[in-house]
Motif scaffolding. Structure first.
Motif, PDB file in Angstrom:
ATOM      1  N   HIS A  43       0.967  -1.322  -0.073  1.00 15.89           N
ATOM      2  CA  HIS A  43       0.001   0.030   0.027  1.00 15.89           C
ATOM      3  C   HIS A  43       0.885   1.040   0.123  1.00 15.89           C
ATOM      4  O   HIS A  43       2.182   1.241   0.269  1.00 15.89           O
ATOM      5  CB  HIS A  43      -1.035   0.118   1.292  1.00 15.89           C
ATOM      6  N   SER A 148     -12.012   4.033  -1.435  1.00 17.86           N
ATOM      7  CA  SER A 148     -12.121   5.602  -1.497  1.00 17.86           C
ATOM      8  C   SER A 148     -12.128   6.073  -2.984  1.00 17.86           C
ATOM      9  O   SER A 148     -12.562   7.206  -3.537  1.00 17.86           O
ATOM     10  CB  SER A 148     -10.976   6.319  -0.912  1.00 17.86           C
ATOM     11  N   HIS A 217      -7.431  13.459   1.619  1.00 16.52           N
ATOM     12  CA  HIS A 217      -7.996  11.906   1.542  1.00 16.52           C
ATOM     13  C   HIS A 217      -9.598  12.111   2.101  1.00 16.52           C
ATOM     14  O   HIS A 217      -9.505  12.980   3.002  1.00 16.52           O
ATOM     15  CB  HIS A 217      -7.334  11.049   2.367  1.00 16.52           C
ATOM     16  N   GLU A 219     -10.988  10.286   4.153  1.00 14.36           N
ATOM     17  CA  GLU A 219     -11.381   9.965   5.483  1.00 14.36           C
ATOM     18  C   GLU A 219     -11.093  11.356   6.444  1.00 14.36           C
ATOM     19  O   GLU A 219     -11.364  11.100   7.626  1.00 14.36           O
ATOM     20  CB  GLU A 219     -10.395   8.805   5.695  1.00 14.36           C
ATOM     21  N   THR A 234      -5.858   7.732  -2.597  1.00 13.23           N
ATOM     22  CA  THR A 234      -4.166   7.837  -2.568  1.00 13.23           C
ATOM     23  C   THR A 234      -3.844   7.885  -4.052  1.00 13.23           C
ATOM     24  O   THR A 234      -2.891   8.387  -4.294  1.00 13.23           O
ATOM     25  CB  THR A 234      -3.764   6.907  -1.614  1.00 13.23           C
TER      26      THR A 234
HETATM   27  P1  13P Z   1      -6.695   4.396  -0.444  1.00 14.43           P
HETATM   28  O1  13P Z   1      -7.701   3.182  -0.824  1.00 14.43           O
HETATM   29  O2  13P Z   1      -7.173   5.598  -0.594  1.00 14.43           O
HETATM   30  O3  13P Z   1      -5.153   3.962  -0.416  1.00 14.43           O
HETATM   31  O4  13P Z   1      -7.008   4.376   1.209  1.00 14.43           O
HETATM   32  C1  13P Z   1      -6.810   3.225   2.205  1.00 14.43           C
HETATM   33  C2  13P Z   1      -6.510   3.855   3.786  1.00 14.43           C
HETATM   34  O5  13P Z   1      -6.452   2.918   4.482  1.00 14.43           O
HETATM   35  C3  13P Z   1      -6.834   5.095   3.819  1.00 14.43           C
HETATM   36  O6  13P Z   1      -6.411   5.229   5.370  1.00 14.43           O
END
Ligand code: 13P
Ligand code: SF4
Length: 327
Positions: A43, A148, A217, A219, A234
């Motif tokens: 990731h 996301s 982001h 979140e 991301t």
């Molecule tokens: P993404 O899918 O945008 O990489 O996000 C994963 C995540 O854990 C964000 O905190």
């Protein structure tokens, strides 16, 4: 703990020339990877030494597609538990390794499966859209999964007239509700790391770097998202950085993202999004994977992920629906 807003910003200037040679342990990992017929998926939030030896570095959506298509005998998943579990669900005949089994996720933990099951029993009419940051057992109770990167697209495909319950991230859910105009019930969960970004910290960064756009982001909390020039996953941050004319960009997400951005957009400067008390923001779970633990996972073919077959089968259906709907 430093006083509020009392720190120097973390500024990564353009990455000139080649990244340096690999360390001994990184070379050992590449060698073991070949011998074990393994693929390393990482990731964007992983530490830089891990990103440099990975076959693929990306967001949750890209990683899910990579895991589903992986032909290698072994998938080493450098991320957190729910991501490795997703890889096992979509590709069950592979051995899936997670360098540190304790690498969890506060967001996934905020929605225990028994509480979701109880909610569904009391409200059987809801259509459950689950953010991929949740356990296999929660996925098994859901109608469709999203990340996301595709949440808006997925929610737009939910049959009109169905009442949506969005779990577990209330911030992403609120953002998607705004983008799609769909009414949603929001599960009261959040990411402990992303909710630490504040308007006052970002306003300070804006004063220091007035020419730099802010990419955040989803979140993050609403006031932070409202201040950002762009809100995206991301993976889409890489596209934003490439296409935006600015030479400097403030990146409001976990700090590992800056390594990926620097590699892919080497001519720009990236500034870590600050919180009130820290110039950059690490996810303590993502950072549990170390280069030594990755090497040991390949040496020992452990720790590996196991998902009981009845749960795996049920969890696969909403993931499969997501992969189809987001093509
Ligand atoms: P993404 O899918 O945008 O990489 O996000 C994963 C995540 O854990 C964000 O905190
Ligand atoms: Fe979970 Fe937040 Fe860490 Fe992402 S950054 S893995 S949502 S705790």
């Amino acid at each position: 703990m430093p006083a509020v807003l009392d720190y120097e910003p973390v500024v990564l200037p353009p990455q000139r020339g080649e990244a340096g040679p690999l360390s001994e342990i990184q070379e050992e990992i590449l060698d073991l990877k070949q011998r074990r017929q393994a693929v390393i998926l990482a990731h964007n939030y992983q530490i830089e030494p891990i990103q440099r030896v990975a076959d693929y570095v990306g967001d949750s959506l890209g990683l899910s597609y990579q895991a589903a298509a992986a032909k290698a005998e072994v998938i080493v998943f450098c991320g957190v538990h729910f991501m490795a579990e997703t890889a096992k669900i979509v590709n069950p005949t592979r051995r899936v390794l997670l360098p540190d089994l304790n690498a969890g996720c506060s967001l996934a933990d905020s929605c225990p499966a028994d509480r979701l099951a109880a909610y569904k029993a009391a409200h059987p009419e809801v259509y459950v859209v689950a953010y991929i940051n949740c356990s296999a057992a929660v996925k098994a109770l859901s109608d469709v999964i999203c990340t996301s990167g595709n949440a808006v697209k997925i929610v737009n495909r939910v049959p009109a007239g169905r009442e949506i319950l969005f779990v577990p991230d209330q911030n992403l859910g609120q953002w998607v509700a705004r983008q799609t105009g769909r009414r949603m019930r929001l599960w009261p969960g959040s990411c402990y790391a992303h909710v630490q970004f504040t308007v006052q910290a970002l306003e300070k960064a804006r004063l220091q770097f007035p020419d730099a756009p802010i990419v955040a982001h989803p979140e993050c909390i609403e006031t932070v998202r409202d201040l950002a020039d762009e809100v995206c996953s991301t993976e889409l941050m890489v596209k934003f950085a490439r296409e935006h004319p600015a030479r400097r960009i403030i990146v409001v997400t976990e700090s590992g993202m800056l390594h990926r951005l620097r590699r892919e957009v080497p001519d720009k400067t990236f500034i870590a999004g600050p919180t009130d008390t820290c110039a950059c923001n690490d996810c303590r779970f993502m950072k549990m994977n170390t280069i030594e633990k990755l090497r040991d996972a390949l040496r020992n073919l452990a720790p590996d992920i196991d998902v009981p077959e009845p749960i795996r089968e049920r969890a696969y259906l909403p993931i499969q629906r997501m992969l189809e709907w987001s093509k």
